[in-house]
Design a protein around this motif. Structure first.
Motif, mmCIF file in Angstrom:
data_model
loop_
_atom_site.group_PDB
_atom_site.id
_atom_site.type_symbol
_atom_site.label_atom_id
_atom_site.label_comp_id
_atom_site.label_asym_id
_atom_site.label_seq_id
_atom_site.Cartn_x
_atom_site.Cartn_y
_atom_site.Cartn_z
ATOM 1 N N VAL A 50 0.857 -1.182 0.000
ATOM 2 C CA VAL A 50 0.000 0.000 0.000
ATOM 3 C C VAL A 50 0.896 1.236 0.000
ATOM 4 C CG1 VAL A 50 -1.813 1.280 1.195
ATOM 5 C CG2 VAL A 50 -1.807 -1.230 1.255
ATOM 6 N N MET A 51 0.812 1.994 -1.076
ATOM 7 C CA MET A 51 1.651 3.194 -1.213
ATOM 8 C C MET A 51 0.881 4.415 -0.710
ATOM 9 S SD MET A 51 4.741 2.709 -2.394
ATOM 10 C CE MET A 51 5.093 4.377 -2.970
ATOM 11 N N ALA A 52 0.962 4.635 0.603
ATOM 12 C CA ALA A 52 0.294 5.796 1.190
ATOM 13 C C ALA A 52 1.214 7.011 1.263
ATOM 14 C CB ALA A 52 -0.222 5.449 2.587
ATOM 15 N N ALA A 53 2.484 6.829 0.943
ATOM 16 C CA ALA A 53 3.422 7.958 1.010
ATOM 17 C C ALA A 53 3.157 8.960 -0.105
ATOM 18 C CB ALA A 53 4.863 7.452 0.917
ATOM 19 N N ALA A 54 3.383 10.223 0.200
ATOM 20 C CA ALA A 54 3.361 11.273 -0.810
ATOM 21 C C ALA A 54 4.777 11.369 -1.388
ATOM 22 C CB ALA A 54 2.940 12.602 -0.188
ATOM 23 N N ALA B 122 -8.999 8.907 -13.327
ATOM 24 C CA ALA B 122 -7.950 8.951 -14.353
ATOM 25 C C ALA B 122 -6.670 8.310 -13.811
ATOM 26 C CB ALA B 122 -7.690 10.401 -14.768
ATOM 27 N N LYS B 123 -6.366 8.578 -12.554
ATOM 28 C CA LYS B 123 -5.159 8.014 -11.946
ATOM 29 C C LYS B 123 -5.267 6.501 -11.793
ATOM 30 C CE LYS B 123 -2.884 10.899 -9.838
ATOM 31 N NZ LYS B 123 -2.489 11.963 -8.921
ATOM 32 N N ALA B 124 -6.446 6.017 -11.397
ATOM 33 C CA ALA B 124 -6.665 4.562 -11.256
ATOM 34 C C ALA B 124 -6.388 3.877 -12.596
ATOM 35 C CB ALA B 124 -8.088 4.284 -10.797
HETATM 36 O O1 C5P Z 1 0.610 10.660 -9.330
HETATM 37 P P1 C5P Z 1 0.437 10.810 -7.863
HETATM 38 O O2 C5P Z 1 1.681 11.216 -7.151
HETATM 39 O O3 C5P Z 1 -0.733 11.648 -7.429
HETATM 40 O O4 C5P Z 1 0.070 9.324 -7.386
HETATM 41 C C1 C5P Z 1 -0.144 9.041 -6.060
HETATM 42 C C2 C5P Z 1 0.163 7.593 -5.798
HETATM 43 O O5 C5P Z 1 1.326 7.172 -6.501
HETATM 44 C C3 C5P Z 1 0.476 7.343 -4.338
HETATM 45 O O6 C5P Z 1 0.089 6.022 -4.012
HETATM 46 C C4 C5P Z 1 1.990 7.507 -4.292
HETATM 47 O O7 C5P Z 1 2.541 6.803 -3.204
HETATM 48 C C5 C5P Z 1 2.402 6.911 -5.634
HETATM 49 N N1 C5P Z 1 3.606 7.501 -6.243
HETATM 50 C C6 C5P Z 1 4.739 6.736 -6.404
HETATM 51 N N2 C5P Z 1 5.848 7.260 -7.014
HETATM 52 C C7 C5P Z 1 5.840 8.527 -7.458
HETATM 53 C C8 C5P Z 1 4.696 9.312 -7.318
HETATM 54 C C9 C5P Z 1 3.594 8.780 -6.688
HETATM 55 O O8 C5P Z 1 4.725 5.574 -5.991
HETATM 56 N N3 C5P Z 1 6.937 9.003 -8.047
#
Ligand code: C5P
Length: 223
Positions: A92-96, A163-165
């Protein structure tokens, strides 16, 4: 005791926000607190999973029973997540994650150059989520992304999330509104969970713990 419906599973959660150094004392970063990622890790632990939390600049107390890897940059987050993901049932990629980083980090502090503007050249970071979704480091693993969006003139929060999904290829995309006191840094959250075809599979609102349990429920349906 909560249901042990994640017993025997290994899950990986990323939390917080990455920082990209400009020089030894400065960075480009974002306002993610890491609270939603922490709630996800804690909920999975409660439900019996082995949990690896890859925490980017999270200033929260350590979680008991959760293996935590502290990272700063996107490159470090990528390494931490990928190495833990090799034997994970779900990520689960909850990080920004910072979309861009400075092309180079100065080795000494950047000095003010008179009255001239300072121009920064940024390069794109790899999209960790999209990579995980296309590679599936362990066959059959469930990949979950978060889409923290603001609405704008042209499209709603959900439009952007849809769109992101479709673009990222993750199994689930958790869409939440941010800005104006919502999402980042707050204790409550309101989300819509989409599948890879951008169909709504669940909605949840309330504490980040409530949202976390809704995410794991959706993950379990995919395992
Ligand atoms: O494109 P955006 O950053 O909005 O997408 C958000 C999702 O993509 C989050 O789950 C974030 O953890 C992941 N992400 C990532 N690598 C990046 C940018 C976002 O894994 N370079």
């Amino acid at each position: 005791a909560p249901p042990q419906d994640l017993a025997g599973r290994h899950v990986v959660v990323s939390a917080g926000g990455t920082r990209e150094p400009l020089d030894p004392v400065r960075y480009l970063g974002n306002r993610s607190s890491g609270r939603q990622g922490h709630a996800l890790a804690q909920a999975a632990r409660r439900r019996g999973a082995r949990v690896t939390l890859v925490a980017a600049n999270v200033g929260l107390p350590a979680l008991e029973g959760v293996e935590t890897v502290a990272v700063e940059t996107t490159e470090q987050l990528r390494d931490g997540v990928r190495s833990a993901a090799k034997d994970a049932d779900a990520v689960v990629m909850a990080a920004a994650v910072a979309d861009y980083r400075p092309e180079a980090s100065a080795t000494s502090k950047i000095k003010k150059s008179g009255d001239d503007p300072l121009v920064l050249r940024l390069v794109q970071n790899p999209d960790i989520l999209a990579e995980l979704a296309s590679e599936r480091l362990r066959p059959g693993q469930v990949i979950v992304g978060f889409a923290a969006e603001t609405g704008d003139d042209g499209a709603s929060v959900l439009d952007h999330g849809r769109a992101k999904a479709l673009r990222k290829g993750a199994d689930l995309m958790v869409v939440n509104a941010v800005g104006e006191g919502r999402g980042f840094g707050t204790t409550d959250n309101e989300v819509t969970i989409l599948d890879r075809d951008a169909e709504i599979v669940a909605t949840a609102s309330g504490s980040k713990d409530t949202v976390a349990d809704a995410v794991w429920d959706a993950v379990l349906a995919h395992l």
